[in-house]
Motif scaffolding. Structure first.
Motif, mmCIF file in Angstrom:
data_model
loop_
_atom_site.group_PDB
_atom_site.id
_atom_site.type_symbol
_atom_site.label_atom_id
_atom_site.label_comp_id
_atom_site.label_asym_id
_atom_site.label_seq_id
_atom_site.Cartn_x
_atom_site.Cartn_y
_atom_site.Cartn_z
ATOM 1 N N CYS A 78 0.837 -1.213 0.000
ATOM 2 C CA CYS A 78 0.000 0.000 0.000
ATOM 3 C C CYS A 78 0.868 1.258 0.000
ATOM 4 O O CYS A 78 0.512 2.260 -0.634
ATOM 5 N N GLN A 81 1.875 1.763 -3.556
ATOM 6 C CA GLN A 81 0.766 2.316 -4.359
ATOM 7 C C GLN A 81 0.514 3.787 -4.026
ATOM 8 O O GLN A 81 0.022 4.537 -4.857
ATOM 9 N N ALA A 82 0.847 4.181 -2.809
ATOM 10 C CA ALA A 82 0.659 5.585 -2.399
ATOM 11 C C ALA A 82 1.884 6.429 -2.732
ATOM 12 O O ALA A 82 1.972 7.593 -2.344
ATOM 13 N N GLY A 159 -7.668 9.380 8.128
ATOM 14 C CA GLY A 159 -7.448 10.376 7.073
ATOM 15 C C GLY A 159 -7.234 11.778 7.623
ATOM 16 O O GLY A 159 -6.810 12.665 6.899
ATOM 17 N N THR A 173 -4.670 6.501 10.558
ATOM 18 C CA THR A 173 -5.246 5.550 9.594
ATOM 19 C C THR A 173 -5.381 4.172 10.259
ATOM 20 O O THR A 173 -5.097 4.027 11.445
ATOM 21 N N ARG A 193 -7.894 -0.037 -0.844
ATOM 22 C CA ARG A 193 -7.900 1.220 -1.614
ATOM 23 C C ARG A 193 -8.052 2.424 -0.678
ATOM 24 O O ARG A 193 -7.401 3.453 -0.854
ATOM 25 N N ALA A 194 -8.896 2.264 0.349
ATOM 26 C CA ALA A 194 -9.098 3.364 1.312
ATOM 27 C C ALA A 194 -7.808 3.618 2.103
ATOM 28 O O ALA A 194 -7.447 4.776 2.391
ATOM 29 N N VAL A 196 -4.741 3.029 0.978
ATOM 30 C CA VAL A 196 -3.823 3.707 0.043
ATOM 31 C C VAL A 196 -4.182 5.186 -0.054
ATOM 32 O O VAL A 196 -3.297 6.046 -0.070
ATOM 33 N N ARG A 197 -5.484 5.478 -0.081
ATOM 34 C CA ARG A 197 -5.913 6.900 -0.138
ATOM 35 C C ARG A 197 -5.390 7.653 1.085
ATOM 36 O O ARG A 197 -4.862 8.756 0.976
ATOM 37 N N ASP A 198 -5.530 7.053 2.277
ATOM 38 C CA ASP A 198 -5.013 7.706 3.495
ATOM 39 C C ASP A 198 -3.504 7.942 3.379
ATOM 40 O O ASP A 198 -3.004 9.032 3.661
ATOM 41 N N SER A 200 -1.694 8.207 0.798
ATOM 42 C CA SER A 200 -1.318 9.111 -0.297
ATOM 43 C C SER A 200 -1.112 10.542 0.171
ATOM 44 O O SER A 200 -0.482 11.342 -0.525
ATOM 45 N N ALA A 201 -1.640 10.873 1.348
ATOM 46 C CA ALA A 201 -1.469 12.236 1.872
ATOM 47 C C ALA A 201 -0.044 12.446 2.406
ATOM 48 O O ALA A 201 0.403 13.596 2.593
#
Ligand code: URA
Length: 207
Positions: A78, A81-82, A159, A173, A193-194, A196-198, A200-201
């Motif tokens: 993850c 991916q981020a 997040g 997270t 996916r959620a 990875v979104r966290d 990504s910040a």
């Protein structure tokens, strides 16, 4: 008073190497009695990003390094991916000894209690004092409790970046093992996916 150290306590160590050597003799709680070894944080001493997990698991206890087992594989995937390079992160845990219940030959993870988290926060606080990162990532409830207190709820606050006077900003997270516990593959992929979104910040927060 130092930003990261509890009033009344004097940090001795001037480097992570010294701190680790001190932590190897830790008797602040009883967890050292049954664990194979103390598992200290790992990564660059000048890291801009510090990732904090809960405690070493069975594999980490044997290897002496954090996040080398299944949860670590999810974390690595993850992070990649981020667009976060794990080698640039200092990775550690809120609690530095493996807590488990012996069931036959198996050692089953057991959650650290508030006293154990509090006792071990001495080491985490000093790791953060010495590294002075731009951003700390709390992976799951135990890390969030160690860094921010028990009012944080991971599912409510994930997040969010929490600012405090004691620490650098903390991104909250989930713990990667949460994804491993989801039985339904579709749900597990959505949770990944959620996550990875966290994560990504992190890039923008670390500059
Ligand atoms: N889970 C954690 O919280 N930390 C590790 O090092 C491994 C699994």
């Amino acid at each position: 008073m130092d930003r990261y150290v509890t009033e009344g306590e004097t940090p001795d160590a001037n480097s992570l190497t010294e701190l680790k050597a001190e932590a190897e003799h830790c008797r602040r709680c009883d967890l050292y009695k049954h664990a194979t070894q103390m598992v200290f944080g790992h990564g660059p001493s000048r890291a801009r990003i510090v990732l904090v997990g809960e405690q070493p698991g069975d594999k980490e206890d044997l290897a002496g390094k954090p996040f080398v087992g299944r949860a670590g594989m999810v974390l690595d995937e993850c992070l990649a991916q981020a667009d976060v390079d794990r080698d640039q992160c200092y990775v550690t845990n809120a609690v530095k000894h493996f807590k488990f219940e012996q069931r036959g030959k198996r050692r089953l993870h057991s959650k650290p209690n508030a006293g154990e988290i509090e006792a071990c926060s001495w080491w985490l606080n000093n790791e953060l004092r010495l590294i002075n990162p731009k951003i700390v990532v709390a992976l799951g409830g135990t890390a969030a409790a160690a860094l921010l207190g028990s009012s944080i709820r991971v599912m409510r606050d994930r997040g969010k970046v929490i600012q405090s006077t004691l620490f650098p900003p903390v991104l909250v997270t989930i713990h990667p093992s949460y994804i491993l516990r989801i039985r339904d593959r579709v749900d597990a992929e959505a949770e990944k996916r959620a996550f990875v979104r966290d994560l990504s910040a992190i890039g923008a927060l670390a500059t």
